[in-house]
Design a protein around this motif. Structure first.
Motif, short mmCIF file in Angstrom:
data_model
loop_
_atom_site.label_atom_id
_atom_site.label_comp_id
_atom_site.label_asym_id
_atom_site.label_seq_id
_atom_site.Cartn_x
_atom_site.Cartn_y
_atom_site.Cartn_z
N MET B 1 0.38 -60.82 -112.08
CA MET B 1 1.64 -60.65 -111.24
C MET B 1 2.26 -61.29 -111.34
SD MET B 1 2.70 -59.89 -106.89
CE MET B 1 2.05 -61.29 -106.66
N PRO B 2 3.63 -61.38 -112.41
CA PRO B 2 4.33 -62.39 -113.09
C PRO B 2 4.71 -63.36 -111.80
CG PRO B 2 5.32 -60.77 -113.10
CD PRO B 2 4.21 -60.21 -112.47
N TYR B 3 5.27 -64.76 -112.35
CA TYR B 3 4.72 -66.05 -111.19
C TYR B 3 5.89 -65.82 -111.08
CZ TYR B 3 1.81 -68.95 -114.17
OH TYR B 3 0.72 -69.33 -114.26
N GLU B 4 7.27 -64.97 -111.10
CA GLU B 4 8.82 -64.84 -110.50
C GLU B 4 8.61 -63.57 -109.10
OE1 GLU B 4 8.80 -63.20 -114.34
OE2 GLU B 4 8.20 -64.74 -113.86
N GLN B 5 7.62 -62.95 -109.15
CA GLN B 5 7.56 -62.42 -107.86
C GLN B 5 6.84 -62.93 -107.00
OE1 GLN B 5 5.07 -58.36 -109.35
NE2 GLN B 5 7.10 -57.53 -110.84
N ARG B 203 3.36 -66.53 -101.69
CA ARG B 203 3.07 -64.76 -101.50
C ARG B 203 3.42 -64.24 -102.40
NH1 ARG B 203 4.93 -64.81 -95.20
NH2 ARG B 203 7.14 -64.87 -96.02
N PRO B 204 3.50 -63.14 -102.32
CA PRO B 204 4.14 -62.17 -103.02
C PRO B 204 5.31 -61.75 -102.40
CG PRO B 204 1.60 -60.96 -102.58
CD PRO B 204 1.86 -61.81 -102.24
N ALA B 205 6.36 -61.74 -103.19
CA ALA B 205 7.86 -61.92 -102.44
C ALA B 205 8.09 -60.90 -101.52
CB ALA B 205 8.16 -61.77 -103.77
N GLY B 206 8.44 -61.07 -100.66
CA GLY B 206 8.57 -59.66 -99.66
C GLY B 206 7.42 -59.51 -98.24
N SER B 207 6.35 -60.13 -98.78
CA SER B 207 5.27 -60.33 -97.74
C SER B 207 5.16 -60.56 -96.21
CB SER B 207 4.00 -60.48 -98.93
OG SER B 207 2.26 -60.39 -97.91
N SER B 208 4.80 -60.07 -95.57
CA SER B 208 5.27 -60.89 -94.38
C SER B 208 3.91 -61.73 -93.66
CB SER B 208 6.04 -59.50 -93.12
OG SER B 208 4.62 -58.64 -93.36
N LEU B 209 2.51 -61.67 -94.41
CA LEU B 209 1.48 -62.10 -94.74
C LEU B 209 1.57 -63.74 -95.39
CD1 LEU B 209 -1.01 -60.03 -95.47
CD2 LEU B 209 -0.06 -60.75 -92.72
N PHE B 210 1.47 -64.85 -94.16
CA PHE B 210 1.31 -65.87 -95.00
C PHE B 210 -0.19 -66.12 -95.77
CE2 PHE B 210 3.36 -66.45 -90.98
CZ PHE B 210 5.07 -67.26 -92.17
N GLY B 211 0.30 -66.86 -97.24
CA GLY B 211 -0.83 -67.18 -97.72
C GLY B 211 -1.64 -68.61 -97.85
N THR B 212 -2.53 -69.29 -97.61
CA THR B 212 -2.75 -69.96 -97.60
C THR B 212 -2.33 -71.63 -97.78
OG1 THR B 212 -5.64 -69.23 -97.99
CG2 THR B 212 -5.34 -71.25 -97.67
N ARG B 213 -2.04 -72.21 -96.88
CA ARG B 213 -1.57 -73.41 -96.84
C ARG B 213 -2.25 -74.51 -97.99
NH1 ARG B 213 -0.23 -73.76 -90.90
NH2 ARG B 213 -1.86 -76.21 -90.92
N CYS B 214 -1.20 -75.80 -99.13
CA CYS B 214 -2.08 -76.68 -98.41
C CYS B 214 -1.04 -77.50 -98.10
CB CYS B 214 -1.98 -77.05 -100.17
SG CYS B 214 -3.51 -76.18 -100.41
#
Ligand SMILES: [Zn+2]
Lengths: 99, 480
Positions: B1-5, B203-214
């Motif tokens: 997936m491209p970075y901009e997404q 996270r993928p743009a538009g997703s409502s899930l959160f990624g793992t954070r630092c």
């Protein structure tokens, strides 16, 4: 009443948190002591505490305030008298900085 | 997936030093730059048996910030101990608030070029600052100064509602405005009275899930925050896209010189603080009276001022933005506008000349020490043509510098325009006699020729004439 088994990982973790290093003998003793303590605390579960607010203070006192007025002078001499080692008016401790 | 997404999700933990005179739990001074360990006592160095007592003003500031950020105030609140060992923490625990923070569930509104947006405030809690560690090169040891130990802080925890460095900067700028309008802090990011830890995930743009954070630490300026967010988001996306690995939840230390971060040792990261209620500090019950007292003392904030300035003074938006960017500047403006009756002119002096002088002298609005009275007198003098615009600027420099009386200064420096009809007439007659060509040209219809004659009059009167008045008089004389 359940028996609490304290494993090596738990003891390792407690050593890190408490900044202690125990000998093998002390570890065995600590395991036995902690297990006994936890079993003792377990007795509290025999009570029904449904709807009872956790108590953090013994006295029914709240709102003890001081006004924002400087009342203390130079306390450095007293404070530093507790320092095992000092330099330039400061406590001297083993280095804490990472490379 | 491209970075901009991917989109970046950012939440902030902002630590703000409160502007109290004394520490959170003892009567030691909070003043900066004292001799090492001179502002210490048994309480703030954690001596056994010492008893902390809460500073009422610190509580009031914390509640005031909560009200200004639309928080619910926790009417029954407590302090907890956060346990960890480190030489900057003499008690081996930090007094903080985990279970019942003083403020919860608020929001602030930010403006960015893409519009307005609400950023949620999860909570605000009170806690104490730690001591300062200095590395001693000679002995390769650390030296500890406990003057900051126990200084009151509030930690403002945002929701993960921000999506870019731009929004983070706008959010911090908003907090800074609120805090400085309240006088609750002097909010200097660079001097450490405002510090932010930044939680970042992607996270993928538009997703409502959160990624793992630092959690990123050691960020010391607004510019560094933007660089850090960009750098960390790239690192996480690279890890996912190129290394095909998951992001690990960790605390990372940002190095702004290298523009990269490094994971902190896991021991330091061990988040087992074994919080428990502090038995030495009794609970706080925020009474209706205390709440009313704090509400009564809330200032008019920037947004409200901006609306009023538009209605009451009809100022342009650009003026309003500068004037309300600082409470002190706004106060000087309001007083000067009232005293002079000329709000637009008061605004001009404050947004043009004052800003220019502040920039030259590297000063801030809090350093301004001229009185609105003197600025108002100067504005009226210029408005009534008692001094030329050039002279007015010269006088203002002196007012800015020494808050001198502009009338006395103008008199002393000979800057007042001569309104003496006789002197002006004599100079005008002399001008016509000495410049027969210009006089003849004017009479022949060359209106511009009068310029030379006005110039002569001004020179004759050492610049202290009103050029408009001189021109009228000359025109009258030349008609006859
Ligand atoms: Zn103290």
């Amino acid at each position: 009443m359940s028996e609490h088994v304290i494993d090596d990982d738990t003891i390792d973790n407690i050593e890190i948190l408490a900044k202690l290093s125990l000998t093998d003998e002390e570890r065995l003793q600590a395991k036995a002591d902690l297990s006994e303590m936890l079993s003792y605390i377990d007795r509290l579960n025999e009570l029904d505490t449904q709807g009872v607010e956790p108590m953090s203070h013994v006295f029914k006192v709240s709102n003890v305030f001081r006004e924002d007025v400087v009342t203390n002078g130079d306390g450095s001499a007293d404070t530093l008298s507790n320092a095992p080692a000092r330099k330039d008016g400061m406590y001297q401790v083993p280095r804490t900085f990472e490379e | 997936m491209p970075y901009e997404q991917y989109e970046t999700v950012i939440g902030l933990e902002t630590h703000v030093e409160l502007a109290t005179k004394t520490k959170l739990f003892c009567g030691c001074s909070t003043e900066f730059g004292g001799k090492p360990n001179s502002h210490t006592c048994p309480v703030c160095t954690g001596m056994p048996g010492s008893l902390p007592v809460l500073n009422r003003q610190a509580l009031k500031y914390a509640i005031a910030v909560g009200l200004a950020t639309h928080c619910e105030i926790t009417r029954h609140s407590k302090f907890d101990r956060k346990n960890y060992f480190y030489p900057d923490n003499p008690q081996n625990y930090q007094i903080s608030q985990l279970y019942l923070p003083i403020c919860r569930n608020g929001w602030v509104e930010i403006s960015t070029p893409s519009g307005k947006k609400k950023i949620g405030i999860h909570e605000i809690h009170m806690e104490e600052d730690a001591g300062k560690l200095i590395h001693d090169e000679w002995t390769d040891s650390s030296l500890v100064d406990y003057n900051r130990s126990g200084v009151p802080l509030i930690e403002i925890v945002s929701e993960p509602d921000m999506r870019s460095g731009e929004e983070v900067t706008a959010y911090l700028e908003k907090l800074r405005l609120i805090l400085s309008y309240l006088g609750a802090s002097d909010c200097k990011l660079e001097e450490g009275s405002m510090r932010a830890d930044v939680n970042i995930s992607v996270r993928p743009a538009g997703s409502s899930l959160f990624g793992t954070r630092c959690e990123m630490k050691n960020i010391n300026s607004f510019k560094a925050i933007e660089r850090c967010i960009r750098g960390e988001a790239e690192r996480q996306i690279e890890r996912i896209e190129e290394d095909k690995k998951e992001v690990v939840q960790e605390t990372r230390r940002w190095d702004d010189n290298k523009e990269s971060s490094k994971a902190m040792r896991s021991k330091e990261d061990a988040k087992d603080y074994r919080y428990f209620p502090d038995p030495d500090l009794v609970p706080i019950d925020v009474s209706d009276e205390l709440l009313a007292e704090i509400k009564e003392e809330q200032p008019e904030f920037q947004e409200e001022k901006a609306v009023r300035y538009k209605e009451e003074y009809g100022l342009p938006d650009g003026d309003i933005r500068v004037l309300t960017s600082d409470k002190r500047l706004a106060e000087i403006f309001e007083e000067t506008a009232k005293l002079s009756g000329l709000p637009k002119k008061a605004s001009n002096w404050l947004i043009v000349e004052t800003q220019q002088l502040m920039k030259e002298k590297n000063e801030e609005p809090k350093d301004l020490h001229f009185s609105p009275e003197h600025l108002a007198v100067l504005i009226k003098m210029a408005d009534e043509n008692k001094v030329s615009s050039g002279a007015a600027r010269q006088i203002f420099n002196a007012v800015y510098e020494n808050d001198c009386d502009p009338e006395a200064y103008a008199k002393e420096k000979g800057l007042l325009i001569v309104h003496d009809e006789g002197a002006l007439r004599a100079a005008a007659e002399k001008a016509i006699d000495s410049n027969p060509k210009a006089a003849a040209d004017y009479r022949a219809g060359k209106e511009k020729a009068i310029g030379a004659l006005v110039g002569f009059v001004m020179k004759e009167l050492h610049g202290k004439a009103d050029p408009g008045q001189a021109g009228q008089l000359l025109a009258g004389l030349l008609k006859n």
